[in-house]
Structure formats: structure tokens, C-alpha cells
Design an enzyme around this catalytic site. Structure first.
Site, PDB file in Angstrom:
ATOM      1  N   ASP A  85     -25.614 -14.665  26.576  1.00 31.66           N
ATOM      2  CA  ASP A  85     -24.378 -15.290  27.028  1.00 31.66           C
ATOM      3  C   ASP A  85     -23.952 -14.812  28.418  1.00 31.66           C
ATOM      4  O   ASP A  85     -24.520 -13.859  28.965  1.00 31.66           O
ATOM      5  CB  ASP A  85     -23.237 -15.058  26.009  1.00 31.66           C
ATOM      6  CG  ASP A  85     -23.229 -13.646  25.448  1.00 31.66           C
ATOM      7  OD1 ASP A  85     -23.812 -12.741  26.074  1.00 31.66           O
ATOM      8  OD2 ASP A  85     -22.648 -13.442  24.369  1.00 31.66           O
ATOM      9  N   ASN A 156     -14.479  -9.865  15.664  1.00 31.60           N
ATOM     10  CA  ASN A 156     -14.140 -11.053  14.870  1.00 31.60           C
ATOM     11  C   ASN A 156     -15.378 -11.676  14.229  1.00 31.60           C
ATOM     12  O   ASN A 156     -15.317 -12.797  13.738  1.00 31.60           O
ATOM     13  CB  ASN A 156     -13.417 -12.083  15.742  1.00 31.60           C
ATOM     14  CG  ASN A 156     -14.302 -12.586  16.881  1.00 31.60           C
ATOM     15  OD1 ASN A 156     -15.462 -12.207  16.985  1.00 31.60           O
ATOM     16  ND2 ASN A 156     -13.761 -13.439  17.735  1.00 31.60           N
TER      17      ASN A 156
HETATM   18  C1  F6R Z   1     -22.883  -9.755  24.325  1.00 33.89           C
HETATM   19  C2  F6R Z   1     -22.591 -10.511  23.111  1.00 33.89           C
HETATM   20  C3  F6R Z   1     -21.446 -10.163  22.230  1.00 33.89           C
HETATM   21  C4  F6R Z   1     -21.359  -8.665  21.946  1.00 33.89           C
HETATM   22  C5  F6R Z   1     -20.169  -8.352  21.035  1.00 33.89           C
HETATM   23  C6  F6R Z   1     -20.010  -6.862  20.808  1.00 33.89           C
HETATM   24  O1  F6R Z   1     -23.997 -10.292  24.994  1.00 33.89           O
HETATM   25  O2  F6R Z   1     -23.290 -11.435  22.835  1.00 33.89           O
HETATM   26  O3  F6R Z   1     -21.558 -10.879  21.023  1.00 33.89           O
HETATM   27  O4  F6R Z   1     -22.545  -8.249  21.340  1.00 33.89           O
HETATM   28  O5  F6R Z   1     -18.996  -8.848  21.598  1.00 33.89           O
HETATM   29  O6  F6R Z   1     -19.654  -6.253  22.022  1.00 33.89           O
HETATM   30  P1  F6R Z   1     -19.637  -4.661  22.180  1.00 33.89           P
HETATM   31  O7  F6R Z   1     -21.047  -4.228  22.062  1.00 33.89           O
HETATM   32  O8  F6R Z   1     -19.093  -4.418  23.555  1.00 33.89           O
HETATM   33  O9  F6R Z   1     -18.784  -4.124  21.081  1.00 33.89           O
END
Ligand code: F6R
Length: 270
Positions: A85, A156
Site C-alpha cells: 500500500d 482495527n
Molecule cells: C502497512 C500496512 C498496514 C500495517 C498495519 C500495522 O504496509 O499494510 O496494514 O501493517 O497498519 O501497522 P504497524 O505495524 O505500524 O502497527
């Protein structure tokens, strides 16, 4: 260093759940699995195709892959990567962009060819976003599909930026790579990186549920008490687009959840 072993392991609906003593052990084990897939695929077919994630969770995974590369034990010469993403709109030169993150944590530190690292492009013209998403899925298919997809999990329950929705299951499972609006929880969680919620882009491009699920192997990493609800909702709750992590459960590729004890806390009731 040998791969750390999980302190507990069990399976839920066919997925392996590995609980490690801490997140560094989990990330080392994930990096070792990714390195093994690269070596196996490159020796079998000359190439390996990885789906990659950003965020705070996988940083130690990339550090360990870089260490392996610097020690002369791992080459990315035959590897192609597709990131999950990117914020929209955003410049690749913006330090908060996921392209910048990947350059900093992995791409600039290993021997990956510049035309083989793909991160959704936050500068695509507005009118071309849907077509760009379809093209991105086409590039993944053109490479023969993802050998392994690395995922984090949002508080979430989001995977990539596939946010919770009320879509019925069939439509949710078919979601392609596309432009999306970010969920308020995601915006709140990104506020610290952007210096305040008001500076967080409201939109993003995300790999869809369908291309994620079409990976031949998926590793999901989640750490800390903030992720416990999303982990138990994904693994023990109803399979529903309201908790996107649960969409990994219907029979599909091999899925391994790599957790620390805090993130796994809600699974003890199973
Ligand atoms: C990032 C992504 C998101 C993160 C998720 C967790 O490329 O696809 O789904 O994996 O928001 O983020 P962190 O690791 O910062 O808690």
C-alpha cells in the site's frame, strides 16, 4: 544465529499460530522464512516474488534480511517485490511515504534491482487510479504471483489498507487493488508520523484482499497489547469484512500468524 523457536504453537482453522517470547524473535523467524523462500525459489526457478508490508511491525524483519545480505548469505538479485500500500496523494520523496520507508529499510541496503521493487504510486493521476490498481494486480500475475506475502495487522483488523466494511463475504474476498478511504482508527494511528491527524492523507492505494489471498504463503505479524483484539477477532470471530484479518481464514494459501505473548493474549480463551 539459528532461527528462534516459538514458545507456543497451535493451529486455528488450518492456520499456524506461533507465539514467540518477544517481537524480535518473531521478526527473526519471519526473516529466516523469507530468506528460505528466496533461496528455494531462486534456485528452483531463477526468481522469487515477495509481497511486502511497511509500518513499525516489520522493521526488525528488514534489519535481519539486510544483515543476512551483508554477511554474504542472501542475494536479492532474482527477487521482485510488491508492496501492499501507499498513502494517496503522496510524493515518493516524502519521508512519510511508504516508498521512502522501503528505500530506507530495505531497498537501498540490498542488491535488489531498481525496476523490481514495486510500491503503489502515490502520484498517479486521480482519473487513472482504478486502472492503475488493475495494472498492479496484472504485474503481480505477470510475475507468476506472490511466493510469500508479509502482513502486519491494523488495530482495527485491517490488512494492507483494506479497512473494515459492511461488504458481503463474496465481494470482500474479490476486492482488487484499488484506491480507498482510510478508517478513522488508521488516521489516528498515523498521526504521530505525520505530526498531527490533520496532516494524514485521507486516502490510499491498497493491494486488494484477492491478490493478498492469492499469495502461496502468508506471514502475519502482530505485536503488543494494542493488537490483541484484532488478532482474536481475526482468528476466533466471525469471518467477515468487518474484521479484514478474518478474511485470511477461508481455505486458501498457507497462513502463519507470528505473535508476541501480548498480541496472543486474547487467544487463550479458545
Ligand atoms: C502497512 C500496512 C498496514 C500495517 C498495519 C500495522 O504496509 O499494510 O496494514 O501493517 O497498519 O501497522 P504497524 O505495524 O505500524 O502497527
Amino acid at each position: 544465529m539459528p532461527a528462534p523457536k516459538p514458545s507456543r504453537s497451535f493451529s486455528i482453522d488450518g492456520a499456524s499460530v506461533l507465539v514467540f517470547d518477544d517481537k524480535i524473535d518473531a521478526c527473526s523467524a519471519a526473516a529466516d522464512r523469507i530468506a528460505a523462500v528466496i533461496r528455494d525459489r531462486v534456485s528452483a526457478s531463477g526468481k522469487a516474488v515477495l509481497g511486502l508490508a511497511t509500518g513499525s511491525t516489520p522493521v526488525p524483519v528488514y534489519d535481519r534480511l539486510v544483515e543476512e545480505h551483508r554477511a554474504g548469505r542472501l542475494s536479492f538479485a532474482g527477487v521482485s517485490t510488491f508492496n501492499l500500500d501507499e498513502y494517496y496523494p503522496i510524493s515518493p520523496l516524502d519521508p512519510q511515504s511508504y516508498r521512502f520507508y522501503m528505500d530506507r529499510h530495505l531497498f537501498s541496503r540490498v542488491d535488489l534491482a531498481p525496476n523490481r521493487s514495486h510500491v503503489p504510486d502515490g502520484t498517479v493521476p486521480e482519473a487513472a487510479l482504478e486502472a492503475y490498481g488493475r495494472a498492479y494486480d496484472g504485474w503481480i500475475e505477470g510475475e507468476g504471483g506472490l511466493d510469500l506475502q508479509l502482513l502486519g495487522l491494523g488495530r482495527n483488523g485491517h490488512i494492507g489498507f483494506n479497512e473494515p466494511t459492511e461488504l458481503d463475504l463474496d465481494r470482500a474476498l474479490a476486492l482488487p487493488t484499488r484506491p480507498v478511504k482510510l478508517h478513522p482508527t488508521t488516521i489516528a494511528d498515523a498521526a504521530k508520523d505525520f505530526g498531527g491527524e490533520e496532516h494524514v492523507p485521507r486516502r490510499a492505494l491498497t493491494m486488494g484482499i484477492a491478490p493478498i489471498r492469492s499469495a502461496r504463503e502468508i506471514l502475519v505479524l502482530a505485536f503488543g497489547p494494542n493488537k490483541a483484539g484484532a488478532v482474536s477477532g481475526s482468528l476466533l470471530g466471525e469471518v467477515s469484512a468487518r474484521v479484514p484479518g478474518s478474511l485470511l481464514r477461508p481455505a486458501g494459501p498457507r497462513v502463519t500468524w507470528m505473535l508476541d505473548p501480548e498480541a496472543a493474549a486474547g487467544l487463550d480463551r479458545r
